[in-house]
Design a protein around this motif. Structure first.
Motif, PDB file in Angstrom:
ATOM      1  N   ALA A   1       0.829  -1.210   0.000  1.00 39.72           N
ATOM      2  CA  ALA A   1       0.000   0.000   0.000  1.00 39.72           C
ATOM      3  C   ALA A   1       0.868   1.266   0.000  1.00 39.72           C
ATOM      4  O   ALA A   1       0.544   2.250  -0.679  1.00 39.72           O
ATOM      5  CB  ALA A   1      -0.921  -0.020   1.217  1.00 39.72           C
ATOM      6  N   MET A   2       1.984   1.226   0.713  1.00 39.25           N
ATOM      7  CA  MET A   2       2.820   2.426   0.780  1.00 39.25           C
ATOM      8  C   MET A   2       3.381   2.769  -0.611  1.00 39.25           C
ATOM      9  O   MET A   2       3.382   3.927  -1.036  1.00 39.25           O
ATOM     10  CB  MET A   2       3.960   2.199   1.773  1.00 39.25           C
ATOM     11  N   VAL A   3       3.812   1.727  -1.331  1.00 41.63           N
ATOM     12  CA  VAL A   3       4.336   1.940  -2.692  1.00 41.63           C
ATOM     13  C   VAL A   3       3.231   2.517  -3.582  1.00 41.63           C
ATOM     14  O   VAL A   3       3.453   3.443  -4.373  1.00 41.63           O
ATOM     15  CB  VAL A   3       4.893   0.611  -3.264  1.00 41.63           C
ATOM     16  N   MET A   4       2.013   1.990  -3.416  1.00 40.11           N
ATOM     17  CA  MET A   4       0.889   2.488  -4.222  1.00 40.11           C
ATOM     18  C   MET A   4       0.625   3.965  -3.909  1.00 40.11           C
ATOM     19  O   MET A   4       0.338   4.764  -4.794  1.00 40.11           O
ATOM     20  CB  MET A   4      -0.390   1.676  -3.946  1.00 40.11           C
ATOM     21  N   GLY A   5       0.736   4.313  -2.610  1.00 38.12           N
ATOM     22  CA  GLY A   5       0.520   5.703  -2.176  1.00 38.12           C
ATOM     23  C   GLY A   5       1.532   6.642  -2.812  1.00 38.12           C
ATOM     24  O   GLY A   5       1.191   7.726  -3.295  1.00 38.12           O
ATOM     25  N   TRP A   6       2.812   6.229  -2.854  1.00 39.12           N
ATOM     26  CA  TRP A   6       3.854   7.066  -3.475  1.00 39.12           C
ATOM     27  C   TRP A   6       3.558   7.264  -4.962  1.00 39.12           C
ATOM     28  O   TRP A   6       3.689   8.363  -5.494  1.00 39.12           O
ATOM     29  CB  TRP A   6       5.233   6.407  -3.331  1.00 39.12           C
ATOM     30  N   ILE A   7       3.155   6.175  -5.620  1.00 44.72           N
ATOM     31  CA  ILE A   7       2.922   6.284  -7.076  1.00 44.72           C
ATOM     32  C   ILE A   7       1.701   7.170  -7.337  1.00 44.72           C
ATOM     33  O   ILE A   7       1.722   8.029  -8.229  1.00 44.72           O
ATOM     34  CB  ILE A   7       2.783   4.877  -7.713  1.00 44.72           C
ATOM     35  N   ALA A   8       0.637   7.015  -6.528  1.00 46.95           N
ATOM     36  CA  ALA A   8      -0.564   7.863  -6.695  1.00 46.95           C
ATOM     37  C   ALA A   8      -0.187   9.322  -6.497  1.00 46.95           C
ATOM     38  O   ALA A   8      -0.603  10.204  -7.263  1.00 46.95           O
ATOM     39  CB  ALA A   8      -1.637   7.449  -5.692  1.00 46.95           C
ATOM     40  N   ASP A   9       0.646   9.587  -5.491  1.00 53.19           N
ATOM     41  CA  ASP A   9       1.034  10.964  -5.172  1.00 53.19           C
ATOM     42  C   ASP A   9       1.857  11.567  -6.311  1.00 53.19           C
ATOM     43  O   ASP A   9       1.618  12.698  -6.754  1.00 53.19           O
ATOM     44  CB  ASP A   9       1.838  10.942  -3.863  1.00 53.19           C
ATOM     45  N   GLU A  10       2.818  10.795  -6.814  1.00 51.50           N
ATOM     46  CA  GLU A  10       3.683  11.297  -7.889  1.00 51.50           C
ATOM     47  C   GLU A  10       2.864  11.544  -9.159  1.00 51.50           C
ATOM     48  O   GLU A  10       3.003  12.580  -9.803  1.00 51.50           O
ATOM     49  CB  GLU A  10       4.801  10.266  -8.168  1.00 51.50           C
ATOM     50  N   TYR A  11       1.998  10.587  -9.483  1.00 59.10           N
ATOM     51  CA  TYR A  11       1.170  10.738 -10.694  1.00 59.10           C
ATOM     52  C   TYR A  11       0.274  11.975 -10.551  1.00 59.10           C
ATOM     53  O   TYR A  11       0.119  12.759 -11.489  1.00 59.10           O
ATOM     54  CB  TYR A  11       0.334   9.468 -10.914  1.00 59.10           C
ATOM     55  N   SER A  12      -0.307  12.149  -9.361  1.00 60.00           N
ATOM     56  CA  SER A  12      -1.205  13.285  -9.134  1.00 60.00           C
ATOM     57  C   SER A  12      -0.448  14.599  -9.314  1.00 60.00           C
ATOM     58  O   SER A  12      -0.985  15.559  -9.882  1.00 60.00           O
ATOM     59  CB  SER A  12      -1.818  13.219  -7.729  1.00 60.00           C
ATOM     60  N   SER A  13       0.822  14.664  -8.844  1.00 58.84           N
ATOM     61  CA  SER A  13       1.535  15.932  -9.065  1.00 58.84           C
ATOM     62  C   SER A  13       1.883  16.129 -10.531  1.00 58.84           C
ATOM     63  O   SER A  13       1.899  17.259 -11.004  1.00 58.84           O
ATOM     64  CB  SER A  13       2.790  16.114  -8.201  1.00 58.84           C
ATOM     65  N   ILE A  14       2.091  15.051 -11.267  1.00 56.91           N
ATOM     66  CA  ILE A  14       2.390  15.205 -12.703  1.00 56.91           C
ATOM     67  C   ILE A  14       1.164  15.750 -13.448  1.00 56.91           C
ATOM     68  O   ILE A  14       1.270  16.662 -14.257  1.00 56.91           O
ATOM     69  CB  ILE A  14       2.859  13.853 -13.307  1.00 56.91           C
ATOM     70  N   VAL A  15      -0.028  15.190 -13.142  1.00 49.44           N
ATOM     71  CA  VAL A  15      -1.221  15.637 -13.889  1.00 49.44           C
ATOM     72  C   VAL A  15      -1.839  16.896 -13.278  1.00 49.44           C
ATOM     73  O   VAL A  15      -2.721  17.511 -13.873  1.00 49.44           O
ATOM     74  CB  VAL A  15      -2.293  14.524 -14.028  1.00 49.44           C
ATOM     75  N   GLY A  16      -1.392  17.270 -12.087  1.00 54.06           N
ATOM     76  CA  GLY A  16      -1.822  18.552 -11.518  1.00 54.06           C
ATOM     77  C   GLY A  16      -3.102  18.507 -10.705  1.00 54.06           C
ATOM     78  O   GLY A  16      -3.646  19.552 -10.365  1.00 54.06           O
ATOM     79  N   HIS A  17      -3.588  17.329 -10.397  1.00 56.44           N
ATOM     80  CA  HIS A  17      -4.764  17.223  -9.517  1.00 56.44           C
ATOM     81  C   HIS A  17      -4.780  15.839  -8.896  1.00 56.44           C
ATOM     82  O   HIS A  17      -4.211  14.898  -9.470  1.00 56.44           O
ATOM     83  CB  HIS A  17      -6.064  17.468 -10.299  1.00 56.44           C
TER      84      HIS A  17
END
Ligand code: NAD
Length: 421
Positions: A148-164
């Motif tokens: 879950a922690m790895v998934m959280g990091w990837i969700a966070d990084e992707y969200s900053s790339i797309v801007g929301h």
């Protein structure tokens, strides 16, 4: 040994013999739709930079966006990622989810990295594949050595790339970041619902104190062991990457788990009788009523299949049995409940998580459990009946079931020319 991917495709050919499926459908399913490879250049704690090979494969998206986990393991390679994506295509169809199949991986031993290095590696993965994944395109999830922690990091990084915020880009997230209740134990729970649904047909059950051996003691296997144990099944053997323990008088999986947390190993775990330590391969050959391989692929091969004495194998791992081993097990009348059915609980609750993220409305745990059961049981029922009616093995029945659904989706696209002879 044949390439893993070639072996996997043999399943498709075996299933195709049992239904009238247009050759164009088979051709479409013979190769992945697209695969992307990247080198992840990661800053290590000592200041140096290291490259890690990484892949993501979208195998087929006829039934919806592609879906499948990300694996961190030193032996990950393109052949394995493609194969896992192929299996996901069929698993999502077996489970009747509106998804195609995908998968990803990084060739890394995560145990050698510090938490900060692991975070930088996971964020680098999200950056490298940000145009490839997406909430309506390709939705990753956890697999071996990702959590879950790895998934959280990837969700966070992707969200900053797309801007929301974009929680639906990945599933298996921590609950505060949009994870679903019940995702943690979903794979084990799905296997448990599957076993309990056909236990009478299989001739096992808690009242018989049926004995269970599990290979692996990670996310998927631990929860299956715990649920079966709570109902009265007897867990008599488990293993991890280092060793295996076996006690015919029974093990309490919760106590074993606590022991492993404390000592980082299984040796010396509490048990009801006399505990024997074995190698991982020896464990597979012990007497039991149900054998549950729940670690990695290619564990039951033509080399050891003859020595397997369990009458039932429930594949919680993906691809633990090679096609050559399958032939031997079939001859020995061993029932194999195939991976694409037995471990579909994980992707099913991942689907629930994605639906909840898209709706912004979250379900209580009871709803997750009851919906999971509702998704699993009709497919188990249909596959079991098909196997019995046709006198075929359960794996072929599951592939036929999935292939029917994929073929009708291809046909429903209405591409008449595609089917013109
Ligand atoms: P995990 O990382 O939580 O656990 C893996 C377990 O396998 C660990 O106990 C590890 O010690 C053990 N292991 C590793 N190498 C081994 C070896 N050579 N021999 C024996 N044991 C070994 O992973 P997981 O998520 O539980 O996944 C296990 C299997 O289940 C994989 O095949 C995975 O693809 C499959 N699966 C997992 C999910 C899920 O939701 N987690 C869903 C579907 C399928």
């Amino acid at each position: 040994m044949a390439r893993l991917f070639d072996s996997a495709r043999e399943r498709l050919d075996a299933a195709a013999k049992h239904i009238d499926v247009h050759p164009d459908v088979l051709e479409k399913l013979r190769y992945p739709k697209e695969t992307l490879a990247a080198n992840l250049l990661v800053r290590m704690d000592d200041g140096s930079r290291r490259s890690f090979k990484a892949w993501r494969c979208r195998y087929d998206d006829t039934r919806g966006p592609t879906k499948g986990g990300i694996r961190y393991h030193p032996n990950v390679n393109l052949d394995e990622v493609m194969t896992l994506a192929f299996w996901m295509t069929f698993k999502c169809a077996v489970a009747n989810l509106p998804y195609g199949g995908g998968k990803g991986g990084v060739a890394v031993d995560p145990k050698q990295l510090s938490p900060a290095e692991l975070e930088r590696l996971s964020r680098a993965y999200a950056q490298a594949f940000s145009n490839f994944i997406g909430p309506d395109r390709d939705i990753p999830a956890p697999d071996v050595y990702t959590n879950a922690m790895v998934m959280g990091w990837i969700a966070d990084e992707y969200s900053s790339i797309v801007g929301h915020p974009s929680p639906a880009v990945i599933t298996g997230k921590p609950i505060p970041l949009g994870g679903s209740l019940g995702r943690g134990d979903a794979t084990g729970r799905g296997a448990y619902y599957t076993i309990r649904y056909i236990e009478k047909d299989l001739g096992v059950g808690p009242e018989k104190k049926s004995r269970v051996v599990l290979q692996g003691f990670g996310n998927a296997s631990y929860h299956a062991a715990e649920l079966l144990h709570n109902d009265g099944y007897k867990i008599i053997g488990v293993s991890d990457s280092r060793s295996a323990i076996y006690d015919p008088d029974g093990l309490d999986p919760i106590a074993v788990f606590e022991h492993k947390q404390k000592t980082r190993g299984l040796a010396g775990a509490p048990s009801a009788g006399k505990l024997t330590e074995l190698s991982n391969s020896e464990l597979l050959e012990q007497e039991c009523d149900i054998l549950i391989p729940a670690a990695l692929e290619n564990q039951i091969t033509d080399e050891n299949a003859d020595r397997i004495v369990a009458p039932i194998i429930v594949e919680v791992a993906n691809g633990p049995t090679t096609p050559e081993a399958d032939a031997i097990l079939n001859k020995k009348n061993i029932t194999v409940v195939p991976d694409i059915l037995a471990n579909a609980g994980g992707v099913t609750v991942s689907y629930f998580e994605w639906v909840q993220n898209k709706a912004g409305f979250y379900w209580p745990i009871e709803e997750v459990h009851s919906k999971l059961r509702t998704f699993i049981e009709p497919n188990v029922d249909e596959i079991w009946r098909f196997k019995q009616d046709r006198g075929i093995d359960m794996r072929t029945a599951a592939y036929v079931h999935a292939l029917n659904r994929i073929a009708s989706a291809v046909a429903a696209h209405g591409t008449k020319a595609f089917f013109a002879s």
